[in-house]
Design a protein around this motif. Structure first.
Motif, PDB file in Angstrom:
ATOM      1  N   ALA A 226      37.473  38.490  28.637  1.00 34.92           N
ATOM      2  CA  ALA A 226      36.015  38.629  28.610  1.00 34.92           C
ATOM      3  C   ALA A 226      35.500  39.613  29.650  1.00 34.92           C
ATOM      4  CB  ALA A 226      35.366  37.261  28.827  1.00 34.92           C
ATOM      5  N   HIS A 227      36.170  39.715  30.810  1.00 35.06           N
ATOM      6  CA  HIS A 227      35.625  40.501  31.923  1.00 35.06           C
ATOM      7  C   HIS A 227      36.489  41.685  32.323  1.00 35.06           C
ATOM      8  CE1 HIS A 227      32.569  37.389  32.680  1.00 35.06           C
ATOM      9  NE2 HIS A 227      33.526  36.532  32.394  1.00 35.06           N
ATOM     10  N   GLY A 228      37.645  41.833  31.704  1.00 40.31           N
ATOM     11  CA  GLY A 228      38.525  42.937  32.055  1.00 40.31           C
ATOM     12  C   GLY A 228      39.496  42.551  33.161  1.00 40.31           C
ATOM     13  N   THR A 229      40.639  43.253  33.167  1.00 33.75           N
ATOM     14  CA  THR A 229      41.660  42.999  34.187  1.00 33.75           C
ATOM     15  C   THR A 229      41.554  44.038  35.291  1.00 33.75           C
ATOM     16  OG1 THR A 229      43.166  42.066  32.534  1.00 33.75           O
ATOM     17  CG2 THR A 229      44.135  42.821  34.602  1.00 33.75           C
ATOM     18  N   PRO A 230      41.398  43.628  36.545  1.00 32.58           N
ATOM     19  CA  PRO A 230      41.295  44.615  37.635  1.00 32.58           C
ATOM     20  C   PRO A 230      42.594  45.395  37.777  1.00 32.58           C
ATOM     21  CG  PRO A 230      41.481  42.381  38.519  1.00 32.58           C
ATOM     22  CD  PRO A 230      41.281  42.242  37.046  1.00 32.58           C
ATOM     23  N   ASP A 231      42.460  46.691  38.031  1.00 28.59           N
ATOM     24  CA  ASP A 231      43.622  47.555  38.178  1.00 28.59           C
ATOM     25  C   ASP A 231      43.842  47.952  39.633  1.00 28.59           C
ATOM     26  OD1 ASP A 231      45.767  49.222  36.974  1.00 28.59           O
ATOM     27  OD2 ASP A 231      44.557  50.854  37.801  1.00 28.59           O
ATOM     28  N   ALA A 232      42.783  47.906  40.427  1.00 34.00           N
ATOM     29  CA  ALA A 232      42.851  48.255  41.851  1.00 34.00           C
ATOM     30  C   ALA A 232      42.111  47.188  42.651  1.00 34.00           C
ATOM     31  CB  ALA A 232      42.237  49.632  42.099  1.00 34.00           C
ATOM     32  N   LEU A 233      42.416  47.097  43.937  1.00 32.42           N
ATOM     33  CA  LEU A 233      41.763  46.099  44.782  1.00 32.42           C
ATOM     34  C   LEU A 233      40.247  46.259  44.772  1.00 32.42           C
ATOM     35  CD1 LEU A 233      44.164  46.014  47.890  1.00 32.42           C
ATOM     36  CD2 LEU A 233      44.016  44.366  46.013  1.00 32.42           C
ATOM     37  N   GLU A 234      39.802  47.511  44.701  1.00 35.52           N
ATOM     38  CA  GLU A 234      38.361  47.773  44.716  1.00 35.52           C
ATOM     39  C   GLU A 234      37.661  47.182  43.493  1.00 35.52           C
ATOM     40  OE1 GLU A 234      40.730  49.983  45.179  1.00 35.52           O
ATOM     41  OE2 GLU A 234      40.484  50.496  47.313  1.00 35.52           O
ATOM     42  N   ASP A 235      38.414  46.947  42.418  1.00 37.55           N
ATOM     43  CA  ASP A 235      37.816  46.386  41.203  1.00 37.55           C
ATOM     44  C   ASP A 235      37.373  44.943  41.386  1.00 37.55           C
ATOM     45  OD1 ASP A 235      38.367  48.793  39.993  1.00 37.55           O
ATOM     46  OD2 ASP A 235      40.205  48.082  39.006  1.00 37.55           O
ATOM     47  N   LEU A 236      37.866  44.277  42.445  1.00 39.27           N
ATOM     48  CA  LEU A 236      37.514  42.868  42.661  1.00 39.27           C
ATOM     49  C   LEU A 236      36.023  42.671  42.907  1.00 39.27           C
ATOM     50  CD1 LEU A 236      40.510  41.654  44.871  1.00 39.27           C
ATOM     51  CD2 LEU A 236      40.057  41.082  42.470  1.00 39.27           C
ATOM     52  N   VAL A 237      35.329  43.711  43.376  1.00 42.06           N
ATOM     53  CA  VAL A 237      33.892  43.573  43.631  1.00 42.06           C
ATOM     54  C   VAL A 237      33.124  43.353  42.323  1.00 42.06           C
ATOM     55  CG1 VAL A 237      34.015  44.964  45.738  1.00 42.06           C
ATOM     56  CG2 VAL A 237      33.488  46.074  43.553  1.00 42.06           C
ATOM     57  N   GLN A 238      33.725  43.670  41.203  1.00 39.93           N
ATOM     58  CA  GLN A 238      33.059  43.491  39.914  1.00 39.93           C
ATOM     59  C   GLN A 238      33.378  42.132  39.283  1.00 39.93           C
ATOM     60  OE1 GLN A 238      34.271  46.834  37.464  1.00 39.93           O
ATOM     61  NE2 GLN A 238      34.063  48.275  39.178  1.00 39.93           N
ATOM     62  N   HIS A 239      34.139  41.303  39.997  1.00 34.85           N
ATOM     63  CA  HIS A 239      34.581  40.033  39.419  1.00 34.85           C
ATOM     64  C   HIS A 239      34.064  38.845  40.208  1.00 34.85           C
ATOM     65  CE1 HIS A 239      37.422  41.400  36.280  1.00 34.85           C
ATOM     66  NE2 HIS A 239      37.494  42.493  37.047  1.00 34.85           N
TER      67      HIS A 239
END
Length: 293
Positions: free
Chosen positions: A172-185
């Motif tokens: 539903a929300h996408g899989t983070p690929d980089a550590l920086e992507d965690l801010v979107q989760h």
């Protein structure tokens, strides 16, 4: 009065800097602590401490006597350990959090109690840190990067964590690929992590800290795991606790090339001068159990 006990009381007064704190740690009255101090000063033939309403400081003679009383209590402990080596006994009060009790201590307890039937273990399971002195705790088992100052911290092992989420959440929300992507989760985090940051080890072996946020925090990791299983967000969980959910596919690892930084597991106690045999054997057994997990 027993001079060995007086020496032990004097050591504790010097360690804690207060007659009242020594009384609480030893489980005796403050007047009794004062009597033991008076006994030590009579034995030494001189004043050992300067007492004021604000603090307690040692005299030069008190510093010299402290070295001798520490040697005396070590010798006393060696004699006691020799006599009780085969059958240690007494009550051991152990404090730890719920996860530590169930995942780390519980597996080793049956064997420990069978091997040492004269030792009585009292578990204080509390997710808030307790005062070893105020609560009369013999040893606390803590998972931390910063053992409290003024205490003895024996490293027993390390707790490894895994970043994970349910397949439905990632779909539903996408899989983070980089550590920086965690801010979107939505990151489900442990309540007591200062600043709500997660620490990772990057591909160069360096520790990288990432600020995270989410709509759920808890002091019990099992609650965070259940929330993650039910698609609420991404959680950083102890590997020991998450392994069943990972094996069943209810949770899947996230950002596997950036493992969370391991955290030390410590046995925390007050003093090396007088460590009962039961306490040392308990920490030995727990350390051996952690190595086998």
């Amino acid at each position: 009065m027993d001079r060995v006990i007086a020496a032990q009381v004097y050591n504790r007064i010097c360690e804690l800097g207060s007659l009242s704190a020594a009384a609480r740690a030893l489980g005796i009255s403050r007047p009794m602590v004062s009597r033991y101090l008076e006994q030590m000063e009579k034995w030494a033939g001189t004043r050992l401490v300067h007492r004021s309403t604000r603090k307690l400081t040692l005299t030069p003679a008190g510093e010299k006597v402290l070295q001798k009383t520490r040697n005396l209590t070590r010798l006393s402990q060696e004699i006691e350990d020799h006599s009780s080596k085969e059958t240690p006994s007494g009550t051991l009060r152990v404090a730890c959090a719920h996860f530590t009790a169930m995942q780390l201590v519980a597996p080793m307890l049956p064997d420990f109690l069978t091997r040492f039937p004269h030792v009585r273990v009292e578990m204080d399971v509390n997710n808030h840190p307790v005062s070893l002195v105020g609560e009369r705790i013999d040893v606390a088992i803590r998972i931390t990067d910063n053992p409290e100052p003024g205490m003895i911290a024996r490293r027993l092992g390390e707790c490894r964590s895994v970043l994970c989420a349910s397949p439905d959440y990632l779909a539903a929300h996408g899989t983070p690929d980089a550590l920086e992507d965690l801010v979107q989760h939505n990151c489900l985090h442990y309540s007591f992590f200062a600043g709500q940051s997660w620490n990772f080890v990057n591909e160069a072996g360096e520790v990288v800290s990432m600020a995270v946020s989410g709509n759920l925090s808890a002091s019990i990791s099992s609650l965070l795991m259940e929330a993650a299983i039910h698609h609420c967000g991404i959680a950083m969980l102890p590997e020991w606790e998450a392994q069943t959910a990972l094996a069943s596919g209810k949770l899947v690892p996230v950002l596997g090339r950036f493992p969370p930084k391991p955290i030390g597991i410590f046995g925390i106690y007050q003093s090396r001068d007088y460590q009962p045999a039961a306490q040392r054997l308990f920490l030995d057994a727990l350390g051996e159990s952690l190595m086998a997990l």
